[in-house]
Every structure is written in C-alpha cells, then in structure tokens.
Write a protein that holds these residues in place. Structure first.
Motif, PDB file in Angstrom:
ATOM      1  N   GLY A 196     -69.362  68.797 -13.165  1.00  0.00           N
ATOM      2  CA  GLY A 196     -69.068  68.345 -11.810  1.00  0.00           C
ATOM      3  C   GLY A 196     -67.647  68.557 -11.332  1.00  0.00           C
ATOM      4  N   PHE A 197     -66.781  69.097 -12.176  1.00  0.00           N
ATOM      5  CA  PHE A 197     -65.396  69.336 -11.770  1.00  0.00           C
ATOM      6  C   PHE A 197     -65.304  70.582 -10.906  1.00  0.00           C
ATOM      7  CE2 PHE A 197     -64.887  66.699 -15.494  1.00  0.00           C
ATOM      8  CZ  PHE A 197     -63.853  65.857 -15.128  1.00  0.00           C
ATOM      9  N   ARG A 198     -64.390  70.543  -9.947  1.00  0.00           N
ATOM     10  CA  ARG A 198     -64.128  71.679  -9.082  1.00  0.00           C
ATOM     11  C   ARG A 198     -62.667  72.087  -9.255  1.00  0.00           C
ATOM     12  NH1 ARG A 198     -68.460  72.215  -9.815  1.00  0.00           N
ATOM     13  NH2 ARG A 198     -70.196  71.549  -8.576  1.00  0.00           N
ATOM     14  N   PRO A 199     -62.383  73.404  -9.184  1.00  0.00           N
ATOM     15  CA  PRO A 199     -60.994  73.861  -9.346  1.00  0.00           C
ATOM     16  C   PRO A 199     -60.087  73.318  -8.245  1.00  0.00           C
ATOM     17  CG  PRO A 199     -62.530  75.712  -9.375  1.00  0.00           C
ATOM     18  CD  PRO A 199     -63.306  74.505  -8.980  1.00  0.00           C
ATOM     19  N   GLU A 235     -58.601  75.496 -20.270  1.00  0.00           N
ATOM     20  CA  GLU A 235     -58.383  76.932 -20.381  1.00  0.00           C
ATOM     21  C   GLU A 235     -59.506  77.661 -19.648  1.00  0.00           C
ATOM     22  OE1 GLU A 235     -57.951  77.722 -24.545  1.00  0.00           O
ATOM     23  OE2 GLU A 235     -56.041  76.654 -24.640  1.00  0.00           O
ATOM     24  N   PRO A 236     -59.246  78.876 -19.172  1.00  0.00           N
ATOM     25  CA  PRO A 236     -60.226  79.582 -18.340  1.00  0.00           C
ATOM     26  C   PRO A 236     -61.631  79.684 -18.937  1.00  0.00           C
ATOM     27  CG  PRO A 236     -58.136  80.734 -18.298  1.00  0.00           C
ATOM     28  CD  PRO A 236     -58.001  79.635 -19.318  1.00  0.00           C
ATOM     29  N   GLN A 237     -61.748  79.856 -20.243  1.00  0.00           N
ATOM     30  CA  GLN A 237     -63.071  80.017 -20.842  1.00  0.00           C
ATOM     31  C   GLN A 237     -63.903  78.723 -20.781  1.00  0.00           C
ATOM     32  OE1 GLN A 237     -60.224  80.034 -22.606  1.00  0.00           O
ATOM     33  NE2 GLN A 237     -60.476  78.945 -24.536  1.00  0.00           N
ATOM     34  N   LEU A 238     -63.254  77.597 -20.500  1.00  0.00           N
ATOM     35  CA  LEU A 238     -63.976  76.330 -20.408  1.00  0.00           C
ATOM     36  C   LEU A 238     -64.394  75.970 -18.984  1.00  0.00           C
ATOM     37  CD1 LEU A 238     -61.886  74.244 -22.953  1.00  0.00           C
ATOM     38  CD2 LEU A 238     -64.147  75.270 -23.287  1.00  0.00           C
ATOM     39  N   GLU A 239     -64.042  76.808 -18.014  1.00  0.00           N
ATOM     40  CA  GLU A 239     -64.398  76.504 -16.628  1.00  0.00           C
ATOM     41  C   GLU A 239     -65.903  76.311 -16.431  1.00  0.00           C
ATOM     42  OE1 GLU A 239     -63.943  77.985 -12.031  1.00  0.00           O
ATOM     43  OE2 GLU A 239     -62.790  79.010 -13.572  1.00  0.00           O
ATOM     44  N   PRO A 240     -66.779  77.160 -17.003  1.00  0.00           N
ATOM     45  CA  PRO A 240     -68.220  76.915 -16.802  1.00  0.00           C
ATOM     46  C   PRO A 240     -68.673  75.538 -17.306  1.00  0.00           C
ATOM     47  CG  PRO A 240     -67.855  79.126 -17.639  1.00  0.00           C
ATOM     48  CD  PRO A 240     -66.538  78.412 -17.717  1.00  0.00           C
ATOM     49  N   PHE A 241     -68.137  75.110 -18.440  1.00  0.00           N
ATOM     50  CA  PHE A 241     -68.499  73.785 -18.958  1.00  0.00           C
ATOM     51  C   PHE A 241     -68.065  72.691 -17.986  1.00  0.00           C
ATOM     52  CE2 PHE A 241     -66.986  69.928 -21.088  1.00  0.00           C
ATOM     53  CZ  PHE A 241     -68.196  69.436 -21.550  1.00  0.00           C
ATOM     54  N   TYR A 242     -66.812  72.719 -17.570  1.00  0.00           N
ATOM     55  CA  TYR A 242     -66.325  71.654 -16.698  1.00  0.00           C
ATOM     56  C   TYR A 242     -66.957  71.719 -15.309  1.00  0.00           C
ATOM     57  CZ  TYR A 242     -63.269  69.881 -20.260  1.00  0.00           C
ATOM     58  OH  TYR A 242     -62.806  69.307 -21.424  1.00  0.00           O
TER      59      TYR A 242
END
Length: 128
Positions: free
Chosen positions: A115-118, A104-111
């Motif tokens: 090391g994950f990229r969109p 979910e969008p709010q978890l993007e900073p964590f992922y």
C-alpha cells in the motif's frame, strides 16, 4: 506461525534473527530502540522469532517503518506482508496518521503491494 504485537524479544533472540536475516555480525542492544517504538511486530514459529518489523515515530502523527526482515527459510510465504499489515494497523490505532518507509529500488514492488506509494525524500549519511 503467529504474529505478535510488541513481543520485546531478548537481545540474544534479536541478534540471532539479525544474523539470519541480514548477515549481521555485530551484536546489538535492542532494548533502547524497542522501548521507544510506537510498535514492533514479531513473527513466531514454534519458539523461534522468524520475522520482525519496527515502527519508530515522532511522538505525533508520523511513524516510520524500519527493519522489515524474515529469515531466509520463511521468505516468500507472506510473512513480511503480515508483519507490515499488523504494524500499519497498530500504528494507526495508536494515533499515527502517516507511515513512512525507505527502501532500496528492488523492494519497491513489495512495498507497493503493501500500500505504500513513492514520494520524494532526502537522505544524508551521518556515519561511514
């Protein structure tokens, strides 16, 4: 706290974790899921499972990070990052070339910090 690779916790232990981490009310049988995983990783404090992540896979190069969770009292202490890193390293060692994750969008900073990229992806709901 200890990070454990492929702990195969009982359904009772997993369901307690799911209630605490996700608020899940329905009991599940985790055996079929865990038996087909490329790897699953647990975080254990004392004799309690306090965090978990699962890596499903296609049997080849693609693996999928699922169900990253930590009980509320252990959040924001780096447990989830340790789980994801152990899952990443083990998946690579076991032959995966790509590790996917949906969030979910709010978890993007964590992922992103893991090391994950969109990337563009598609999703269809199969059950309501």
């Amino acid at each position: 706290m200890e990070i454990v690779i492929d702990p195969f916790p009982s359904n009772g232990v997993m369901n307690r974790l799911w209630r605490a981490a996700w608020g899940a009310e329905e009991e599940r049988d985790f055996g079929p899921v865990l038996s087909r995983s490329l790897v699953h990783v647990g975080a254990v404090a004392g004799d309690e499972l306090i965090g978990f992540v699962n890596v499903a896979w296609d049997g080849g190069l693609h693996a999928f990070l699922l169900d990253t969770c930590v009980v509320p009292e252990f959040r924001r202490q780096g447990v989830a990052r340790q789980l994801v890193e152990a899952a990443r390293q083990t998946a690579a060692a076991r032959g995966a070339a790509w590790l996917h994750v949906d969030f979910e969008p709010q978890l993007e900073p964590f992922y992103r910090a893991c090391g994950f990229r969109p990337s563009a992806a598609g999703l269809i709901r199969l059950r309501s």
